[in-house]
Design a protein around this motif. Structure first.
Motif, mmCIF file in Angstrom:
data_model
loop_
_atom_site.group_PDB
_atom_site.id
_atom_site.type_symbol
_atom_site.label_atom_id
_atom_site.label_comp_id
_atom_site.label_asym_id
_atom_site.label_seq_id
_atom_site.Cartn_x
_atom_site.Cartn_y
_atom_site.Cartn_z
ATOM 1 N N LYS A 194 4.785 -3.526 0.041
ATOM 2 C CA LYS A 194 4.838 -4.855 0.665
ATOM 3 C C LYS A 194 4.051 -4.876 1.973
ATOM 4 O O LYS A 194 3.240 -5.773 2.209
ATOM 5 C CB LYS A 194 6.298 -5.245 0.922
ATOM 6 N N LEU A 195 4.256 -3.857 2.821
ATOM 7 C CA LEU A 195 3.584 -3.825 4.126
ATOM 8 C C LEU A 195 2.102 -3.504 4.008
ATOM 9 O O LEU A 195 1.274 -4.050 4.746
ATOM 10 C CB LEU A 195 4.276 -2.812 5.039
ATOM 11 N N VAL A 196 1.759 -2.616 3.087
ATOM 12 C CA VAL A 196 0.341 -2.271 2.918
ATOM 13 C C VAL A 196 -0.452 -3.502 2.496
ATOM 14 O O VAL A 196 -1.530 -3.788 3.033
ATOM 15 C CB VAL A 196 0.158 -1.133 1.883
ATOM 16 N N LYS A 197 0.076 -4.237 1.532
ATOM 17 C CA LYS A 197 -0.614 -5.447 1.070
ATOM 18 C C LYS A 197 -0.775 -6.452 2.214
ATOM 19 O O LYS A 197 -1.837 -7.067 2.365
ATOM 20 C CB LYS A 197 0.159 -6.085 -0.081
ATOM 21 N N LYS A 198 0.274 -6.584 3.005
ATOM 22 C CA LYS A 198 0.231 -7.544 4.116
ATOM 23 C C LYS A 198 -0.803 -7.135 5.169
ATOM 24 O O LYS A 198 -1.657 -7.934 5.575
ATOM 25 C CB LYS A 198 1.619 -7.639 4.744
ATOM 26 N N LEU A 199 -0.741 -5.872 5.600
ATOM 27 C CA LEU A 199 -1.620 -5.412 6.681
ATOM 28 C C LEU A 199 -3.057 -5.211 6.220
ATOM 29 O O LEU A 199 -3.993 -5.339 7.017
ATOM 30 C CB LEU A 199 -1.055 -4.121 7.285
ATOM 31 N N ALA A 200 -3.248 -4.918 4.946
ATOM 32 C CA ALA A 200 -4.609 -4.742 4.430
ATOM 33 C C ALA A 200 -5.371 -6.061 4.374
ATOM 34 O O ALA A 200 -6.608 -6.066 4.303
ATOM 35 C CB ALA A 200 -4.572 -4.103 3.040
ATOM 36 N N GLU A 201 -4.640 -7.160 4.405
ATOM 37 C CA GLU A 201 -5.275 -8.487 4.393
ATOM 38 C C GLU A 201 -5.240 -9.140 5.771
ATOM 39 O O GLU A 201 -5.539 -10.328 5.915
ATOM 40 C CB GLU A 201 -4.548 -9.386 3.384
ATOM 41 N N ASP A 202 -4.894 -8.355 6.780
ATOM 42 C CA ASP A 202 -4.798 -8.889 8.135
ATOM 43 C C ASP A 202 -6.161 -9.417 8.610
ATOM 44 O O ASP A 202 -7.201 -8.821 8.315
ATOM 45 C CB ASP A 202 -4.331 -7.780 9.086
ATOM 46 N N PRO A 203 -6.175 -10.542 9.323
ATOM 47 C CA PRO A 203 -7.452 -11.079 9.817
ATOM 48 C C PRO A 203 -8.138 -10.168 10.831
ATOM 49 O O PRO A 203 -9.350 -10.276 11.035
ATOM 50 C CB PRO A 203 -7.044 -12.413 10.462
ATOM 51 N N SER A 204 -7.386 -9.276 11.442
ATOM 52 C CA SER A 204 -7.970 -8.357 12.423
ATOM 53 C C SER A 204 -8.520 -7.114 11.729
ATOM 54 O O SER A 204 -7.782 -6.411 11.033
ATOM 55 C CB SER A 204 -6.920 -7.940 13.459
ATOM 56 N N TYR A 205 -9.793 -6.826 11.919
ATOM 57 C CA TYR A 205 -10.373 -5.641 11.289
ATOM 58 C C TYR A 205 -9.758 -4.359 11.843
ATOM 59 O O TYR A 205 -9.736 -3.327 11.168
ATOM 60 C CB TYR A 205 -11.892 -5.635 11.467
ATOM 61 N N THR A 206 -9.240 -4.418 13.070
ATOM 62 C CA THR A 206 -8.613 -3.236 13.663
ATOM 63 C C THR A 206 -7.401 -2.804 12.850
ATOM 64 O O THR A 206 -7.195 -1.608 12.601
ATOM 65 C CB THR A 206 -8.180 -3.524 15.114
ATOM 66 N N ILE A 207 -6.606 -3.781 12.403
ATOM 67 C CA ILE A 207 -5.439 -3.462 11.576
ATOM 68 C C ILE A 207 -5.882 -2.969 10.214
ATOM 69 O O ILE A 207 -5.344 -1.994 9.676
ATOM 70 C CB ILE A 207 -4.500 -4.679 11.438
ATOM 71 N N ARG A 208 -6.894 -3.625 9.630
ATOM 72 C CA ARG A 208 -7.390 -3.189 8.310
ATOM 73 C C ARG A 208 -7.953 -1.772 8.398
ATOM 74 O O ARG A 208 -7.788 -0.964 7.479
ATOM 75 C CB ARG A 208 -8.450 -4.164 7.790
ATOM 76 N N ARG A 209 -8.603 -1.470 9.524
ATOM 77 C CA ARG A 209 -9.128 -0.109 9.722
ATOM 78 C C ARG A 209 -7.989 0.907 9.773
ATOM 79 O O ARG A 209 -8.069 1.974 9.165
ATOM 80 C CB ARG A 209 -9.928 -0.060 11.022
ATOM 81 N N GLU A 210 -6.923 0.567 10.504
ATOM 82 C CA GLU A 210 -5.789 1.486 10.608
ATOM 83 C C GLU A 210 -5.136 1.729 9.255
ATOM 84 O O GLU A 210 -4.737 2.853 8.935
ATOM 85 C CB GLU A 210 -4.755 0.941 11.596
ATOM 86 N N ILE A 211 -5.048 0.669 8.442
ATOM 87 C CA ILE A 211 -4.467 0.832 7.109
ATOM 88 C C ILE A 211 -5.381 1.680 6.229
ATOM 89 O O ILE A 211 -4.926 2.554 5.479
ATOM 90 C CB ILE A 211 -4.195 -0.542 6.459
ATOM 91 N N GLY A 212 -6.697 1.446 6.324
ATOM 92 C CA GLY A 212 -7.641 2.268 5.572
ATOM 93 C C GLY A 212 -7.504 3.731 5.949
ATOM 94 O O GLY A 212 -7.571 4.629 5.101
ATOM 95 N N LEU A 213 -7.280 3.977 7.220
ATOM 96 C CA LEU A 213 -7.133 5.345 7.725
ATOM 97 C C LEU A 213 -5.845 6.000 7.232
ATOM 98 O O LEU A 213 -5.797 7.206 7.002
ATOM 99 C CB LEU A 213 -7.127 5.303 9.256
ATOM 100 N N LYS A 214 -4.798 5.187 7.020
ATOM 101 C CA LYS A 214 -3.488 5.715 6.643
ATOM 102 C C LYS A 214 -3.225 5.693 5.140
ATOM 103 O O LYS A 214 -2.219 6.253 4.682
ATOM 104 C CB LYS A 214 -2.380 4.908 7.343
#
Length: 614
Positions: A194-214
């Motif tokens: 649930k959280l990965v899907k939410k944060l991976a679509e975040d408008p902020s690339y910084t959050i998407r980068r952090e999810i990609g990293l994790k």
């Protein structure tokens, strides 16, 4: 001016009275807290905050709970971020203090009413360093309470953080994987997706980068089927992002993700993705992908994709007989790091293609590149076999031995394995390795490294070398002035004895004779060494061997003038020989020795001698 000074303060740099304003440590605990918690001098407040966990240990538990914990809520509101950051760092230590005194129910009640509120306030602090410190305490406190409690009380805080402004969502993304570890498997799977899907679509690339990293670490924590059905599609989207920082982050997750996915998906989906990443137009993305060539390629199916080999060969541009100036040290380092993996996957058939790269890397100007190869040259030798090793690697091995200490250490650590891969005649050419380590006795680490491999060296040489070179070398380690080398050598005795026993009987006798000589040494620590060696050999020696190399010496050493020597005799008799049930013929001798030791003037010797149970 005051603000410029405060911005430069390192909250962890004040470790002595000389570097902080005077704090009156003679004051009673609560007087000190009252006086300095609102001091106008930030350094005094800082020192107080850092000392609070220790101060709590100096008062009654109830006072710590009712009088010190409330002060933390006051400090949360301090105007200076360094105070709040230091407080955030201390929270987990405070909680640990109470966890050692409270049962789990009482602790969870305290966490629920006190620590959760404190941590949540600091997680939503305006300063990033405060939030980062609070995140670490948040995770540490979660390890002190039950999983059910975490899921009921910590998860809502995490979700609130993930739904907040960008800075707070970044914090949630950064600690996502660590937080997942604290949840039950069933809860973790649902929560993670649930959280990965939410944060991976975040408008902020910084959050998407952090999810990609994790994503890689997250994939290791959840069900493998969910990795296939949910995580992999998310990864495929993120890895195609226009923003290069997100693609680069995905590179750092690809190996962990590949290790979870089935072989067919690695080949059909991740392999084409990796090829794109390694040839990415952004040099930071392609360079990062190059770092993972080795770890990624060993996870691919046995029919080896040749494209990765082509990219690997191009990693280090060669001009004539030199590495091109456009090749940076980081790239050459990772090229050296991945070389064994490339050879493992493609086999020695490709050695002709990568041999020129190896030659240039082994003489690279950057010592870290040479060190990487020095640590792995034995693995490369295993893959190449004796003929190619002697043709291409021996010179590199010899050069590494003459290199700076950081490189020399790498090749020494596995030198026995490397030499074992050479022909018998060629092995003899490398006996000088034992002489080199004794040139300068102040350099003790090389001797320790060789001492740890002494039994391995014994296995690969013939009887003559075993007797005339290995045995004297082992004796020198047992006599070494550096204690850690003597200790290391003692630990090798059983394995070394097995090697001697596998050869001619006279060899094992000569080995035991050399050990027996230590019992007669004028230096007490040599006599101790003898007893330590015999304690390790006691359970494998025959009665005949004991009579020949042990019993008579024990009679003398039981009367040694040094108490520690007599103590070791008592331990050998009571703790080692007493475990054997085949020593009836020696029982009278052993009993007599123990009776003497039970009358010893040293208390520890007497106690140890009385521990025996036949």
């Amino acid at each position: 001016e005051k603000m410029s000074v405060l911005m430069s303060i390192d909250p962890f740099s004040f470790s002595s009275r000389e570097s902080t304003p005077e704090v009156d440590e003679k004051l009673e605990v609560f007087e000190r807290i009252a006086k300095y918690k609102h001091s106008e001098n930030i350094l005094q407040r800082l020192q107080l905050v850092r000392s609070l966990p220790n101060l709590a240990k100096q008062v009654r538990l109830q006072d710590a709970k009712t009088k010190i914990l409330p002060v933390l809520f006051e400090l949360v509101e301090d105007s200076e971020h360094v105070i709040r950051q230091t407080l955030a760092d201390q929270l987990a230590d405070f909680c640990y203090f109470f966890s050692s005194a409270f049962d789990i129910t009482s602790l969870e009640e305290l966490v629920s009413t006190q620590f959760i509120k404190l941590t949540e306030n600091l997680l939503h602090d305006s300063h990033p360093q405060v939030r980062s410190a609070a995140s670490q305490s948040f995770i540490r406190i979660a390890t002190m309470v039950s999983t059910n409690f975490v899921e009921s009380n910590f998860v809502p805080i995490f979700e609130k953080l993930a739904d907040n402004e960008e800075d707070y969502r970044v914090e949630a993304a950064q600690m996502f994987a660590s937080f997942l570890e604290k949840l039950s498997e069933k809860f973790r799977n649902k929560f993670a997706i649930k959280l990965v899907k939410k944060l991976a679509e975040d408008p902020s690339y910084t959050i998407r980068r952090e999810i990609g990293l994790k994503l890689g670490k997250i994939s290791l924590l959840i069900d493998s089927e969910l990795c296939k059905s949910d995580i992999l599609p998310i990864f495929e989207v993120l890895v195609q992002e226009e923003i290069w920082a997100v693609r680069k982050a995905c590179v750092e997750s690809i190996v962990d993700l590949a290790s979870i996915l089935p072989e067919q998906l690695r080949k059909s989906i991740l392999y084409p993705i990796f090829i794109k990443l390694i040839s990415d137009e952004n040099r930071w993305v392609s360079r990062t992908a190059a770092q993972y060539i080795g770890p990624f390629i060993v996870l691919l199916p046995t029919e080896k994709p040749m494209k990765i080999l082509d990219y690997y060969i191009k990693l280090v541009p060669i001009e004539g007989q030199l590495i091109s100036k456009i090749a940076d040290s980081e790239t050459t380092f990772h090229c050296a790091f991945s070389l064994p993996a490339i050879l493992f996957v493609y086999g020695p058939i490709i050695w002709e293609k990568i041999a020129p790269i190896f030659e240039l890397l082994r003489s690279d100007l950057h010592w870290k590149v040479r060190r990487t190869l020095a640590f792995s040259i034995h693995e490369i030798a295993k893959l190449l076999g004796t003929q190619l090793t002697e043709q291409y690697l021996v010179k590199a091995f010899e050069d590494f031995l003459q290199d700076i200490d950081q490189v020399k250490e790498g090749v020494l650590r596995n030198s026995a394995q490397f030499i074992s891969l050479l022909s018998a005649e060629n092995r003899k050419n490398h006996l000088n390795i034992f002489d080199d380590i004794r040139v300068d006795l102040t350099l003790w680490r090389p001797r320790k490294i060789i001492a740890k491999q002494i039994a391995d060296f014994a296995e690969i040489f013939d009887d003559e070398i075993l007797l005339n070179t290995i045995l004297p070398l082992y004796d020198s380690f047992l006599l070494d002035p550096v204690a850690v080398i003597r200790e290391t050598a003692v630990k090798q005795i059983v394995k070394l004895m097995q090697v001697f026993e596998s050869r001619d009987k006279t060899l094992s006798d000569k080995f035991l004779e050399s050990i027996k000589a230590f019992a007669k040494s004028s230096r007490y620590f040599d006599r101790q060494t003898y007893l330590e060696l015999m304690a390790l050999l006691a359970d494998r020696m025959t009665i005949e061997k004991m009579n020949q190399y042990l019993i008579n010496e024990l009679d003398n050493l039981a009367q040694d003038k040094v108490a520690n020597v007599r103590l070791l005799v008592a331990k050998l008799l009571s703790c080692n020989l007493s475990k054997r049930n085949d020593l009836q013929d020696l029982q009278l001798i052993i009993s007599n020795l123990l009776n003497k030791l039970e009358q010893d003037k040293d208390r520890d010797v007497r106690l140890c001698a009385k521990m025996v149970v036949f």
